[in-house]
Design a protein around this motif. Structure first.
Motif, PDB file in Angstrom:
ATOM      1  N   ASN A 186      58.722  -3.285 -70.896  1.00 36.72           N
ATOM      2  CA  ASN A 186      59.103  -4.549 -70.316  1.00 36.72           C
ATOM      3  C   ASN A 186      58.406  -4.286 -68.517  1.00 36.72           C
ATOM      4  O   ASN A 186      58.892  -3.202 -68.100  1.00 36.72           O
ATOM      5  CB  ASN A 186      60.586  -4.998 -70.073  1.00 36.72           C
ATOM      6  N   LEU A 187      57.503  -5.283 -68.077  1.00 37.38           N
ATOM      7  CA  LEU A 187      56.945  -4.868 -66.977  1.00 37.38           C
ATOM      8  C   LEU A 187      57.254  -6.013 -66.087  1.00 37.38           C
ATOM      9  O   LEU A 187      57.662  -7.251 -66.307  1.00 37.38           O
ATOM     10  CB  LEU A 187      55.298  -4.640 -67.022  1.00 37.38           C
ATOM     11  N   ARG A 188      56.878  -5.806 -64.778  1.00 39.96           N
ATOM     12  CA  ARG A 188      56.888  -6.813 -63.680  1.00 39.96           C
ATOM     13  C   ARG A 188      55.832  -7.666 -63.995  1.00 39.96           C
ATOM     14  O   ARG A 188      54.472  -7.229 -63.738  1.00 39.96           O
ATOM     15  CB  ARG A 188      57.326  -6.684 -62.202  1.00 39.96           C
ATOM     16  N   ALA A 189      55.681  -9.061 -63.843  1.00 37.88           N
ATOM     17  CA  ALA A 189      54.510  -9.946 -64.161  1.00 37.88           C
ATOM     18  C   ALA A 189      53.454  -9.786 -63.025  1.00 37.88           C
ATOM     19  O   ALA A 189      52.509  -9.588 -62.782  1.00 37.88           O
ATOM     20  CB  ALA A 189      54.697 -11.274 -64.500  1.00 37.88           C
ATOM     21  N   GLU A 190      54.403  -9.682 -61.744  1.00 37.49           N
ATOM     22  CA  GLU A 190      53.675  -9.633 -60.409  1.00 37.49           C
ATOM     23  C   GLU A 190      52.857  -8.341 -60.310  1.00 37.49           C
ATOM     24  O   GLU A 190      51.655  -8.146 -59.942  1.00 37.49           O
ATOM     25  CB  GLU A 190      54.627  -9.657 -59.285  1.00 37.49           C
ATOM     26  N   GLU A 191      53.438  -7.209 -60.996  1.00 39.76           N
ATOM     27  CA  GLU A 191      52.623  -5.939 -60.761  1.00 39.76           C
ATOM     28  C   GLU A 191      51.521  -6.099 -61.787  1.00 39.76           C
ATOM     29  O   GLU A 191      50.252  -5.484 -61.638  1.00 39.76           O
ATOM     30  CB  GLU A 191      53.666  -4.856 -61.170  1.00 39.76           C
ATOM     31  N   VAL A 192      51.484  -6.679 -63.084  1.00 43.17           N
ATOM     32  CA  VAL A 192      50.568  -6.833 -63.907  1.00 43.17           C
ATOM     33  C   VAL A 192      49.460  -7.487 -63.232  1.00 43.17           C
ATOM     34  O   VAL A 192      48.143  -7.172 -63.489  1.00 43.17           O
ATOM     35  CB  VAL A 192      50.797  -7.458 -65.172  1.00 43.17           C
ATOM     36  N   ALA A 193      49.864  -8.726 -62.496  1.00 43.38           N
ATOM     37  CA  ALA A 193      48.788  -9.563 -61.795  1.00 43.38           C
ATOM     38  C   ALA A 193      47.915  -8.892 -60.840  1.00 43.38           C
ATOM     39  O   ALA A 193      46.553  -8.983 -60.799  1.00 43.38           O
ATOM     40  CB  ALA A 193      49.309 -10.914 -61.571  1.00 43.38           C
ATOM     41  N   THR A 194      48.595  -7.994 -60.180  1.00 41.97           N
ATOM     42  CA  THR A 194      48.141  -7.362 -58.828  1.00 41.97           C
ATOM     43  C   THR A 194      47.103  -6.094 -59.382  1.00 41.97           C
ATOM     44  O   THR A 194      46.054  -6.126 -58.898  1.00 41.97           O
ATOM     45  CB  THR A 194      49.223  -6.714 -58.076  1.00 41.97           C
ATOM     46  N   ARG A 195      47.633  -5.445 -60.406  1.00 47.48           N
ATOM     47  CA  ARG A 195      46.722  -4.443 -60.906  1.00 47.48           C
ATOM     48  C   ARG A 195      45.611  -5.063 -61.604  1.00 47.48           C
ATOM     49  O   ARG A 195      44.534  -4.349 -61.528  1.00 47.48           O
ATOM     50  CB  ARG A 195      47.651  -3.565 -61.973  1.00 47.48           C
TER      51      ARG A 195
END
Length: 451
Positions: A186-195
């Motif tokens: 389970n990940l943070r969506a904000e982190e996925v978008a930024t990366r």
């Protein structure tokens, strides 16, 4: 002057045309939380996404799922606390996470597949691709707490995503990632978008949140921030306000890693995407490192940098020679873009005296744009346009109605900026008297419209 009888949408399209051309074939990463899907405005967001796709923008969508996960957990009587803005994902809670993420993916794919007649989606024919684009690793143990199946992004398969974008498909990423051992995290969506924005070298990273942008302590919208200013705000944001913190910190990270522009908008505001992307002022908050290169009035300290920029062009005969003494005397007429002590671009504005019968209250109605130059390493950017627009605004503030310029090499570029070629006889007489017939420069003019 605009014709008042022309429908407003015609003016809008004409003003949006430069942005349409600029954005075509560019990559935008758009992130929205699970809350956005519950908003009454989400159908309009889908319509605007379809429009962006139709205009040739390469889109990567990243969705969150927090409220949907909370709902599933409540039905199972499971509690998963948050620490460091992350959910502690137990093995028992993972099915609730996967169910929510999978349901949202299907919902978005279904909405983007609509083709109803008499709707904005008619004839859209959008292909949406999702898959194992995100590799994750365990977040681990922090402050003595084991986050278990909560992870962080390890890698984005940018080659695979770009392959799909090049074929006209929209990529859809969720807040989950897969490890090399076959586990799901389970990940943070904000982190996925930024990366994703960083690894794809995206042109824009856009966060859709509850607020209409970043609001300061007085709840006023902050229109533009550079990374340093944003970092200052981050140190003062209440940690309980996780959305603003995560969006702003993601924007800072992306900007520092090379993403030119990051936008914070509201998913509640109908048309926020279009207003931000296709109007000059936008509707939300822009975070950009390019602010360091804002156009400014030149000072006497810039003369050395101006000489370094102008000499090669003077030696090629593109610009008229200016001595150091002349530059020092005329420095008040110059505007520059400077970064780290180097002048990247410049231009000058010289007011022209008019015949007495044409004088306004200020006595000046015409001016000459001169010495427009951009450093060779930065000519593929829009810095020339920026410095020209800066001087145009200055001219308008002075009541100047016409801009003239003389050039031997770059007439087509100036025509793209709204100038038209005119005869030498149409140049104000005071400037005609100084015309150099050996250079045989072409004359261009632009009529300024009052704001």
């Amino acid at each position: 002057m605009p014709d008042s009888s022309t429908p407003s949408y015609v003016h809008w399209f004409r003003h949006a045309a430069p942005y349409i051309n600029t954005h075509r074939n560019k990559t935008f990463v758009l992130m929205f939380g699970g809350e956005a899907l519950q908003s009454d405005n989400f159908q309009h967001i889908i319509h605007d996404i379809a429009l962006l796709h139709a205009l040739g923008i390469r889109l990567v969508l990243v969705h969150g799922a927090r409220p949907q996960i909370n709902h599933n957990l409540a039905q199972l009587n499971l509690d998963t606390p948050f620490l460091k803005h992350r959910r502690i994902t137990t093995r028992e809670s993972l099915p609730a996470v996967l169910n929510a993420v999978g349901s949202i993916r299907l919902q978005i794919e279904a909405l983007l597949s609509m083709g109803l007649a008499n709707s904005p989606m008619y004839g859209a024919r959008i292909d949406v691709v999702s898959g194992n684009f995100v590799t994750a690793k365990p977040f681990g143990i922090h402050e003595g707490v084991d986050f278990q199946l909560t992870g962080e992004v390890r890698a984005i398969d940018s080659d695979a995503i770009n392959h799909n974008l090049q074929h006209g498909q929209i990529a859809l990423l969720g807040p989950t990632g897969y490890s090399t051992t076959g586990e799901v995290f389970n990940l943070r969506a904000e982190e996925v978008a930024t990366r994703a924005a960083i690894d794809l070298e995206a042109d824009k990273l856009i966060f859709l949140g509850e607020q209409r942008g970043f609001l300061d302590s007085d709840q006023r919208l902050v229109r533009e921030l550079n990374p340093q200013q944003a970092q200052h705000y981050l140190s003062h944001i209440d940690s309980a306000n996780s959305e603003q913190y995560l969006h702003l910190s993601g924007a800072v990270q992306a900007c520092r890693a090379g993403v030119n522009r990051c936008h914070l908008l509201s998913y509640h505001q109908n048309g926020a995407l279009l207003g931000e992307l296709f109007t000059r002022d936008g509707l939300g908050t822009l975070v950009t490192a390019m602010g360091y290169e804002a156009v400014r009035q030149a000072t006497i300290n810039d003369v050395g940098g101006l000489l370094n920029l102008l000499r090669p062009l003077e030696e090629q005969g593109i610009l008229v020679y200016r001595s150091r003494e002349r530059l020092e005397d005329e420095i008040e007429h110059f505007a520059v873009i400077e970064r780290d002590g180097m002048i990247l671009a410049c231009a000058a504005l010289y007011p022209l005296d008019n015949e007495s019968e044409n004088k306004t209250a200020t006595g000046i109605t015409s001016a000459e744009i001169a010495c427009v130059a951009v450093h060779p390493d930065y000519r593929k950017s829009n810095r020339g346009v920026q410095v020209l627009q800066f001087l145009e605004q200055r001219a308008k503030a002075q009541g100047i109605q016409h801009l003239y310029l003389l050039t031997t090499h770059t007439g087509h570029w100036f025509m793209e900026q709204g100038f038209e070629k005119v005869e030498l006889s149409e140049l104000p007489s005071v400037r005609q008297a100084m015309y150099n017939y050996q250079r045989n420069s072409q004359v261009y003019r632009k009529r300024l419209i009052k704001a």
